[in-house]
Design an enzyme around this catalytic site. Structure first.
Site, mmCIF file in Angstrom:
data_model
loop_
_atom_site.group_PDB
_atom_site.id
_atom_site.type_symbol
_atom_site.label_atom_id
_atom_site.label_comp_id
_atom_site.label_asym_id
_atom_site.label_seq_id
_atom_site.Cartn_x
_atom_site.Cartn_y
_atom_site.Cartn_z
ATOM 1 N N CYS A 104 0.851 -1.452 -0.242
ATOM 2 C CA CYS A 104 -0.258 0.504 0.015
ATOM 3 C C CYS A 104 1.033 1.715 0.049
ATOM 4 O O CYS A 104 0.285 1.809 -0.599
ATOM 5 C CB CYS A 104 -0.772 0.063 1.141
ATOM 6 S SG CYS A 104 -1.549 1.410 1.732
ATOM 7 N N GLY A 105 2.099 1.142 0.799
ATOM 8 C CA GLY A 105 2.600 2.263 0.867
ATOM 9 C C GLY A 105 4.672 2.258 0.936
ATOM 10 O O GLY A 105 4.520 1.114 0.399
#
Lengths: 271, 271
Positions: A104-105
């Site tokens: 996601c990140g």
């Protein structure tokens, strides 16, 4: 158990049939390092030792297995306890808060930490395109779990003896971390190895691979632009969109021996 | 720019040709909430407003767009600044440290927070299998960025009018967060909508979808076992392994109208 049978309704050409299907298991595994909670990874509950070691190394928290004095894993509780006398030399909390976001990140903090500790890969190893093709062929047929669940990524470590380590996980990062963890646990030489993966190659994947000193990564999927910037800086050869003998060499092509037979049957080397 | 041209060597049937290929861009975007650094997501640099809003909502930090008093994004610097007078009612640091790990991981903290705030989806909406099939067909042809880069996931919000929102991102979580963010920003009713995704359906994806109140998710990929437990608890219908009119209904099949024509041409309803 890396998978589970669940009841479902299979619809084929509009016709529903009650059935049972196999789905990938997903375990939240919380890692405790010296009584401090590092975070929780969602993972496939197998080869958790490889995952924990690979993850802590990829995060820059540990630089090798000799820094681990205890590693206990309870997969039923979803807990891993690690003890190390060395971890405090890094700001674990600062690093982790931003590291774990992979997928996601990911974090500026991670990049900073990683870059500070990540030297360009120095390996002078040359890989024959034919060998990589054989590895990829074997790799693509390797995942029985994928065949059954359609819900996991695979990664492998390959070398002159063929595929040395094969791991699967619901997370593409985890699968690579499992490879790296096993590489460290078995004290394998990294400089003449390649990582194969089914997942996209993002910047974090390049940093993981470079940190352990592996000079080449190949995937059926594609890299991102930032991953290629990192790969060029860190001297990692990236092969992507691999389909049989058709693929793209994105960075450091000098490490791939693309010798092919010319029309007259003679050897023809590409450089 | 969601993609970038890079020089590469294309190898087809062993023959190398220098070429230029298009790869997906990857931007580290750091989110600052009320002067506090939340974390950094690696993302495709488009629709960043949707991403930030969707992410903060999915994390349980904000419960709606009315809680945001300022949202500024500088994609060149990779920075997003959010101001809100409401955030402090949640332990942002505790939640985030463990939330952001999606993809690679995810957190017990996230689950706790999310579960506490996530009610089962109450929608009584019934979706015709034929409509879902049409959405999936349109969805599968929707990503020009994937066609060019082979390195992104897509997600869409679908309803009675067809595909309402279509977003792409290098992260499968981000693509869904962009959908959710746009749904909130446009104040769309969620109870009669479906999320379509190219990515695997993990437990966090189910929590995101349930939190915003969307009753159905469909993917060409597969769900995990934990995702299905969550989906059953939260009343989310999960359709996976979607290929034309062939797919699997994993949970809450009562929300899918699988009416099919019997051999005599008459309507035959499955329940």
């Amino acid at each position: 158990m890396a998978s589970k049978q669940v009841p479902a309704v299979a619809v084929r050409d509009g016709i529903p049939t009650p059935t049972a299907v196999e789905v990938a298991a997903e375990l939240p595994l919380t890692i405790i390092l010296n009584d401090m909670e590092i975070g929780t990874v969602l993972c496939t509950p197998d080869r958790l030792e490889d995952l924990v070691v690979g993850l802590l190394f990829s995060m820059g928290v540990l630089s090798g297995t000799d820094e681990i004095s205890r590693l206990d894993i309870d997969s039923t509780k979803g807990m891993a306890w690690v003890e190390s006398g060395s971890y405090s030399r890094l700001s674990v909390q600062g690093g982790l808060k931003r590291y774990l976001p992979s997928g996601c990140g990911g974090g500026a903090g991670f990049y900073t930490l990683a870059d500070a500790r990540c030297q360009p890969v120095s390996s002078q190893c040359i890989f024959a395109a034919e060998s990589i093709g054989q590895w990829m062929s074997e790799f693509n047929h390797g995942s029985q779990l994928y065949a059954r669940t359609h819900g996991v990524h695979s990664a492998a470590l390959a070398g002159s003896e063929g595929l040395l380590v094969f791991r699967e996980d619901i997370g593409r990062h985890n699968a690579v971390d499992k490879i790296i963890g096993r590489c460290l646990l078995d004290h394998l030489e990294a400089g003449d190895k390649a990582v194969l993966t089914t997942g996209r190659i993002s910047s974090e994947i390049i940093t993981k691979v470079a940190r352990v000193g592996i000079p080449l990564i190949a995937s059926r999927s594609a890299p991102t632009a930032l991953a290629l910037e990192y790969a060029a800086d860190l001297g990692v050869t990236v092969l992507g969109r691999y389909r049989k003998s058709t693929f793209i060499v994105y960075t450091c092509p000098e490490r791939v021996d693309l010798e092919v037979r010319g029309e007259n049957g003679g050897a023809m080397s590409f450089s």
